[in-house]
Design a protein around this motif. Structure first.
Motif, PDB file in Angstrom:
ATOM      1  N   ASP A   1      -4.254  -2.906  -4.593  1.00 16.82           N
ATOM      2  CA  ASP A   1      -3.249  -3.406  -3.652  1.00 16.82           C
ATOM      3  C   ASP A   1      -3.551  -4.865  -3.357  1.00 16.82           C
ATOM      4  O   ASP A   1      -4.489  -5.177  -2.638  1.00 16.82           O
ATOM      5  CB  ASP A   1      -3.303  -2.551  -2.374  1.00 16.82           C
ATOM      6  CG  ASP A   1      -2.323  -3.017  -1.301  1.00 16.82           C
ATOM      7  OD1 ASP A   1      -1.563  -3.979  -1.554  1.00 16.82           O
ATOM      8  OD2 ASP A   1      -2.322  -2.414  -0.213  1.00 16.82           O
TER       9      ASP A   1
ATOM     10  N   ILE B   1       0.944   4.331  -2.760  1.00 13.32           N
ATOM     11  CA  ILE B   1       0.654   5.738  -2.451  1.00 13.32           C
ATOM     12  C   ILE B   1       1.753   6.637  -3.016  1.00 13.32           C
ATOM     13  O   ILE B   1       1.483   7.693  -3.596  1.00 13.32           O
ATOM     14  CB  ILE B   1       0.535   5.912  -0.918  1.00 13.32           C
ATOM     15  CG1 ILE B   1      -0.746   5.221  -0.434  1.00 13.32           C
ATOM     16  CG2 ILE B   1       0.523   7.385  -0.533  1.00 13.32           C
ATOM     17  CD1 ILE B   1      -0.747   4.925   1.050  1.00 13.32           C
TER      18      ILE B   1
ATOM     19  N   GLY C   1      -9.571  -0.101  -5.470  1.00 13.21           N
ATOM     20  CA  GLY C   1      -9.838   1.216  -6.060  1.00 13.21           C
ATOM     21  C   GLY C   1      -8.884   1.556  -7.187  1.00 13.21           C
ATOM     22  O   GLY C   1      -9.223   1.528  -8.354  1.00 13.21           O
ATOM     23  N   ASN C   2      -7.718   1.887  -6.899  1.00 12.72           N
ATOM     24  CA  ASN C   2      -6.573   2.190  -7.756  1.00 12.72           C
ATOM     25  C   ASN C   2      -5.771   3.189  -6.951  1.00 12.72           C
ATOM     26  O   ASN C   2      -6.249   4.312  -6.784  1.00 12.72           O
ATOM     27  CB  ASN C   2      -6.969   2.803  -9.108  1.00 12.72           C
ATOM     28  CG  ASN C   2      -5.759   2.872 -10.067  1.00 12.72           C
ATOM     29  OD1 ASN C   2      -4.749   2.227  -9.835  1.00 12.72           O
ATOM     30  ND2 ASN C   2      -5.897   3.656 -11.136  1.00 12.72           N
ATOM     31  N   PRO C   3      -4.613   2.809  -6.411  1.00 16.68           N
ATOM     32  CA  PRO C   3      -3.920   1.537  -6.598  1.00 16.68           C
ATOM     33  C   PRO C   3      -4.768   0.301  -6.284  1.00 16.68           C
ATOM     34  O   PRO C   3      -5.550   0.313  -5.339  1.00 16.68           O
ATOM     35  CB  PRO C   3      -2.759   1.623  -5.586  1.00 16.68           C
ATOM     36  CG  PRO C   3      -2.574   3.055  -5.296  1.00 16.68           C
ATOM     37  CD  PRO C   3      -3.878   3.709  -5.520  1.00 16.68           C
TER      38      PRO C   3
ATOM     39  N   VAL D   1      -4.892   8.736 -12.063  1.00 22.68           N
ATOM     40  CA  VAL D   1      -4.997   7.407 -11.462  1.00 22.68           C
ATOM     41  C   VAL D   1      -6.477   7.188 -11.156  1.00 22.68           C
ATOM     42  O   VAL D   1      -6.902   7.262 -10.008  1.00 22.68           O
ATOM     43  CB  VAL D   1      -4.130   7.324 -10.181  1.00 22.68           C
ATOM     44  CG1 VAL D   1      -4.090   5.898  -9.640  1.00 22.68           C
ATOM     45  CG2 VAL D   1      -2.709   7.826 -10.447  1.00 22.68           C
ATOM     46  N   PRO D   2      -7.282   6.925 -12.203  1.00 18.97           N
ATOM     47  CA  PRO D   2      -8.736   6.845 -12.003  1.00 18.97           C
ATOM     48  C   PRO D   2      -9.133   5.576 -11.260  1.00 18.97           C
ATOM     49  O   PRO D   2      -8.440   4.569 -11.325  1.00 18.97           O
ATOM     50  CB  PRO D   2      -9.280   6.808 -13.430  1.00 18.97           C
ATOM     51  CG  PRO D   2      -8.187   6.214 -14.243  1.00 18.97           C
ATOM     52  CD  PRO D   2      -6.896   6.625 -13.594  1.00 18.97           C
ATOM     53  N   GLU D   3     -10.267   5.633 -10.563  1.00 22.51           N
ATOM     54  CA  GLU D   3     -10.739   4.456  -9.826  1.00 22.51           C
ATOM     55  C   GLU D   3     -11.204   3.343 -10.775  1.00 22.51           C
ATOM     56  O   GLU D   3     -11.699   3.615 -11.869  1.00 22.51           O
ATOM     57  CB  GLU D   3     -11.884   4.847  -8.887  1.00 22.51           C
ATOM     58  CG  GLU D   3     -11.402   5.742  -7.757  1.00 22.51           C
ATOM     59  CD  GLU D   3     -12.298   5.671  -6.526  1.00 22.51           C
ATOM     60  OE1 GLU D   3     -12.375   4.585  -5.918  1.00 22.51           O
ATOM     61  OE2 GLU D   3     -12.915   6.693  -6.203  1.00 22.51           O
TER      62      GLU D   3
ATOM     63  N   GLY E   1       0.828  -1.200   0.000  1.00 23.98           N
ATOM     64  CA  GLY E   1       0.000   0.000   0.000  1.00 23.98           C
ATOM     65  C   GLY E   1       0.862   1.249   0.000  1.00 23.98           C
ATOM     66  O   GLY E   1       0.609   2.204  -0.731  1.00 23.98           O
TER      67      GLY E   1
ATOM     68  N   VAL F   1       1.243   7.071  -6.695  1.00 22.04           N
ATOM     69  CA  VAL F   1       0.156   8.002  -7.012  1.00 22.04           C
ATOM     70  C   VAL F   1       0.626   9.450  -6.821  1.00 22.04           C
ATOM     71  O   VAL F   1       0.370  10.315  -7.657  1.00 22.04           O
ATOM     72  CB  VAL F   1      -1.086   7.702  -6.139  1.00 22.04           C
ATOM     73  CG1 VAL F   1      -2.168   8.731  -6.407  1.00 22.04           C
ATOM     74  CG2 VAL F   1      -1.605   6.294  -6.416  1.00 22.04           C
TER      75      VAL F   1
ATOM     76  N   ALA G   1      -7.129  -4.000  -1.772  1.00 18.19           N
ATOM     77  CA  ALA G   1      -7.792  -2.738  -2.118  1.00 18.19           C
ATOM     78  C   ALA G   1      -8.014  -2.737  -3.622  1.00 18.19           C
ATOM     79  O   ALA G   1      -7.107  -3.046  -4.396  1.00 18.19           O
ATOM     80  CB  ALA G   1      -6.911  -1.568  -1.714  1.00 18.19           C
TER      81      ALA G   1
END
Lengths: 468, 468
Positions: B362, B323, B358-360, B336-338, B319, B326, B356
Motif C-alpha cells: 500500500d 483488502i 506486506g502484500n498488498p 497473496v503471499p507476503e 488500503g 485480497v 505497507a
C-alpha cells in the motif's frame, strides 16, 4: 424526529473556521478553502497567520491570524495543520466555545503517536468539543455544502443531494465512491470518514443518520471494529435504526491475508468474517458483497415500495435475458410463478402471436411499447405478483422513448419495479436517464436487478420481524 | 492454419446478394442494405423486383429483379423475404452456384412450420449451400464489413475489429452485447447468431473460430443443446480448440423456472445445469457467471501472457481497495503471499514512511507515480510473484497520467497485469483509455480484476493438462 443534537455542529454547522487555509493551489488547505468558498451555505472563516487578504478565483478572501480573531461564533473548526500544532489549535477553539472539530491532519495513533492523540482527546473532553478524526477525509454534506474532502473536484467528483448516506472506514474508498456516484448522478448526500475515531465513531454516526429524515438508506463500508464493545454498540443502534430505514453494509477483509491487511490498514480487529455476518444478520443489516452491489441495492431501497411477498413478474423483449433474470432471481430465493391460464387467454389477444406468456412474459424482439403497457397493466396489479423485473433491450426496432412513460406509469400499482437496460447507444442512455429521474431503478444486467429486488424483499422481512 | 474452407463463403464472402433489399427506411431489407453499402469490403448486389435504381443516402443503388440477373458470381446470399418465398429463392441461389445463405426470415420450426424448414434444408443439401438460420441475426464481421444484423446502428452499435468472437444462441442478447461492446470499444470482431440451426451449428462455428488466427478468445452465449449428440460434438471440438485458444462460455437457464423458459425460447433441452458444468470442465472451457464477467475475462485472456503460478502481487494506493482485492483473490483460490523481508528493506528506503510492505503493498493516498514504478520493478520480475493486480485510485492528489506509462512499461516483465480504476472523473477515463489501448485490461472494481486474473491462471492450468 430531529436528529441527536450532539452531532449537529459537526454535520450541519452554521459557521465554519478552517485552520490551515492556504492560497496555494492543490494544497490540502486550498482545496478545502475552495470547497467552502464555492459551496458552503453557512459562513466560512479562513485562518492562516501568513496571509491577510488574497485574491482567489476572482474573490477577495480574508485570512484571520488565529481563531480568536474571528468576531462571530464558530460552530465547527476544520483543522489542517501539522499534527504537533493540533493540540494548541484545539485549545484555542475550546476557549472560543467551538462545539466540534474535524481534524484532517495525520501523524497520530496511525503512525504510533498515541500520546499526541490522547492529548487531543483530553482537550476535546475538557472543552466539550466533539472530534471527527484525526487522519480523515471528514464530512461531505450536499445539503448544506459542508465539504472537508481535500481532493480537488476534478479528481474526486461530488455527488448530488439525495436520499443516501455513506459511513466509510476508508478515506480513499469513500473518495472513489463519491467520484463514481457523481458521474452516475447517484444521490449520495452525506459521506463521513472518521479516520482514527478519537471521539465520534460509526455507532454514533449510524444513530444520527437513523434520525435524519432526509436520509432514506444508510450505506456502510466497514473493515472491522477495534473492540468487542464497539460491535455490541453497533448492534444495539442498528437494531433500532432498521425499524425506520434500511442499512446496507459491505464488510471488507474476509479472508486470512485480507485480515492481515486490515490490521495494517485501520488497526481494526478484523475478527472472523463469520462473526460479522452473524452481527449483520442479528442487527437486520443487509449485506452487500461489493461496493457496486451496495449502491445497486441502495437505489432500489431508496425509491421503491416494499413487496408483500417474493413473487416476481419477469417481462422481457429478449428470451435470453429473461432466462438470465430467472436464474438470478431463483438463486436468491425469489419466485417466478407462472401466469394463471385465465389471464394468459386475455393477454394472447393483445400480444404478438409468438409471445411467451408463462413467466418470463416474452413480448419478443418485435414488441412495441404498447405490449409492455398491456402486460404491466394486466399482471402487476393482480394478487399473483409482488414485484416486476422489466427487461427493455432497446436494440430491437419497435421500442421508443415512450416506453419509459408506460413503465413510470406503472408506479401507481405500488409494487417494486426494477428495469434492465443493456447496451450503449444514445437511446439506451436517454431511456435510462428518464427512468432514473422518475425513481425507477435501472441496471445493466439481470443479476444486478435481481439482487436489488432481493434487497427489497429482504428488508420487508426484516421490518416484519423487528416490529413484532 | 487456414480456417476450414466450408464456412469461408458464409463468414468471409467476396460477394454478397441481399434478396429482399428495400429502399424503405427502418425495414429489415433497408438496414442490411445500408450495412453492406456502407461497410462491406466485397461486392454487394441488391435484389428486389419492385425497384430499378433508387437514390439512397446520396448514392444510386441498382436493384436486380432476381438472383439470376446478377452478372458476376455470388458467394453468399442473404435472404430477408417472407418464409414461404424462401425455398424458391434458395433454389434459384443453388442453380447459380451460390455457396452459402444467411436466412434472416422467421416463420419456420420456431413457430411450428417444421415442414417448411425441412424443405429449405433439403434444397440446401441438394445444391451444397451452407445455411445459417433461419430466424437469426446472422453474421457481424468487423474484418470484412459483412453485417446482416437488421437493427440500425443508432440502436445497436457495431464494435470495432479485435481479438474476440461471439457465438450466441440468442439474437437479442447478441445485439445488446454488440451495442455494449461498441460503446466500450471492446474488439469483438465477429458475432454469429444461428437461429434455428437448420444446418450450420455452434459446433462447426467453434471449430472455425478455433482455426481463425485473428481470433484470440472465443466467447459463447448458450441456453442449451437440442440433442445429446450436439453436446458430444461440442465437447470433442472444444477439447481441440482450447489447445490453441481459450473458450469462455456463459450458460443461461440454470434453475427450474429458467429451464422452462429455455424450452419456450430456443426449444433447447436445457438439461441439468450440473451436466453443462461437467461438460465445460471436461472440455477445458472457462465458465462465466454472467455476460459482463465473460468479457472481463475475455479481454485479459486476449491481451495478457499466461501466469506460471497463482501468486498475485497486490499494489494499491488505497488500503481499503487492497483488502477488497485480497478477499476476491483468495476466494477464487489465488494466493497473496507476503513480500520477502529482504526486498521489504530495500523498498522501505524508496517509499513513504507509512507504506505497507506486506502484500498488498500500500503506497498510500500520498503516493506518486514513481512509487508504483519502484514497486513494480522491485517485485514483478522476481520469482515470488506470478502476476499483479494494480489498484490506482486516481482521486488521490499525487497521481498523474504518467502512471499509465509506468504500468505499460511493466509489460516487459511478461507477467499478467490487471488494473483497478474506480471513479468517474475525466482523469479516470483518460487513464483507463490509455491503459486499454496499450492492452492492459482495466476494471472498475477489485472483484472483476481478480476474476480476470483467475481466468488467466485457469487457462494456464487447462493448457498444461491438454498438452500432456
Amino acid at each position: 424526529m430531529a436528529p441527536d443534537a450532539g452531532l449537529e455542529p459537526l454535520l450541519s454547522p452554521k459557521s465554519v473556521a478552517l485552520v490551515g487555509a492556504s492560497p496555494k493551489q492543490a494544497s490540502v488547505g486550498y482545496v478545502i478553502l475552495e470547497n467552502l468558498l464555492n459551496r458552503f451555505k453557512g459562513v466560512a472563516y479562513f485562518v492562516n497567520p501568513k496571509y491577510d487578504t488574497v485574491e482567489i478565483a476572482g474573490r477577495q478572501v480574508k485570512f484571520y491570524k488565529s481563531l480568536s480573531e474571528i468576531p462571530e461564533p464558530v460552530d465547527l473548526v476544520v483543522i489542517a495543520v501539522p499534527a504537533q500544532v493540533v493540540p494548541q489549535v484545539l485549545e484555542e477553539a475550546g476557549k472560543r466555545g467551538v462545539k466540534a472539530a474535524v481534524i484532517i491532519s495525520s501523524g497520530f495513533a496511525e503512525v504510533g503517536n498515541k500520546d499526541l492523540e490522547d492529548e487531543v482527546k483530553a482537550i476535546g473532553k475538557m472543552y466539550g468539543i466533539r472530534i471527527l478524526g484525526p487522519n480523515c477525509l471528514g464530512v461531505y454534506n450536499a445539503f448544506n455544502g459542508l465539504d472537508t474532502v481535500f481532493l480537488p473536484t476534478d479528481r474526486a467528483g461530488r455527488p448530488p443531494a439525495g436520499p443516501l448516506a455513506l459511513i466509510s472506514q476508508s478515506g480513499a474508498v469513500a473518495a472513489s465512491i463519491m467520484d463514481w456516484a457523481a458521474r452516475r448522478q447517484i444521490g449520495l448526500s452525506i459521506m463521513v470518514n472518521y479516520g482514527n475515531k478519537a471521539d465520534v465513531d460509526d455507532v454514533e454516526l449510524l444513530r444520527y443518520f437513523g434520525q435524519d429524515d432526509r436520509i432514506k438508506v444508510i450505506t456502510i463500508y466497514l473493515e472491522g471494529f477495534r473492540y468487542p464493545r464497539e460491535a455490541t454498540g453497533f448492534l444495539e443502534v442498528a437494531k433500532e435504526v432498521v425499524k425506520k430505514k434500511p442499512i446496507i453494509a459491505y464488510k471488507a477483509g474476509r479472508t486470512s491475508a485480507a485480515q492481515r491487511a486490515v490490521r495494517s490498514h485501520t488497526a481494526a480487529l478484523a475478527g472472523s468474517y463469520e462473526m460479522y455476518k452473524g452481527l449483520f444478520r442479528q442487527a437486520g443489516i443487509i449485506e452487500a458483497s461489493n461496493i457496486r452491489e451496495m449502491f445497486d441495492m441502495a437505489k432500489a431501497l431508496a425509491s421503491q415500495p416494499l413487496p408483500r411477498g417474493r413473487r416476481v413478474l419477469v417481462l422481457t423483449d429478449s428470451g435470453g435475458m429473461g432466462i438470465q433474470a430467472v436464474d438470478s432471481l431463483e438463486s436468491l430465493g425469489l419466485e417466478v410463478p407462472e401466469v394463471p391460464e385465465s389471464i394468459r387467454r386475455d393477454l394472447k389477444r393483445e400480444l404478438l402471436p409468438f409471445s411467451a406468456l408463462g413467466n418470463p412474459v416474452d413480448v419478443t424482439g418485435s414488441a412495441t411499447d404498447q405490449h409492455y403497457k398491456v402486460v404491466l397493466e394486466a399482471l402487476l396489479p393482480t394478487a399473483f405478483f409482488d414485484m416486476a423485473l422489466v427487461i427493455t433491450l432497446m436494440q430491437v426496432p419497435g421500442l421508443t422513448q415512450n416506453l419509459a412513460e408506460y413503465i413510470i406509469d406503472a408506479k401507481r400499482f405500488k409494487k417494486p419495479i426494477a428495469v434492465v437496460n443493456f447496451g450503449g447507444s444514445e437511446l439506451v442512455q436517454t431511456f435510462t436517464k428518464t427512468l432514473e429521474e422518475a425513481e425507477i431503478p435501472t441496471y445493466s444486467t439481470p443479476d444486478r436487478a435481481a439482487k436489488a429486488l432481493w434487497a427489497l424483499y429482504e428488508y420487508a422481512k426484516i421490518r416484519r420481524v423487528v416490529r413484532t
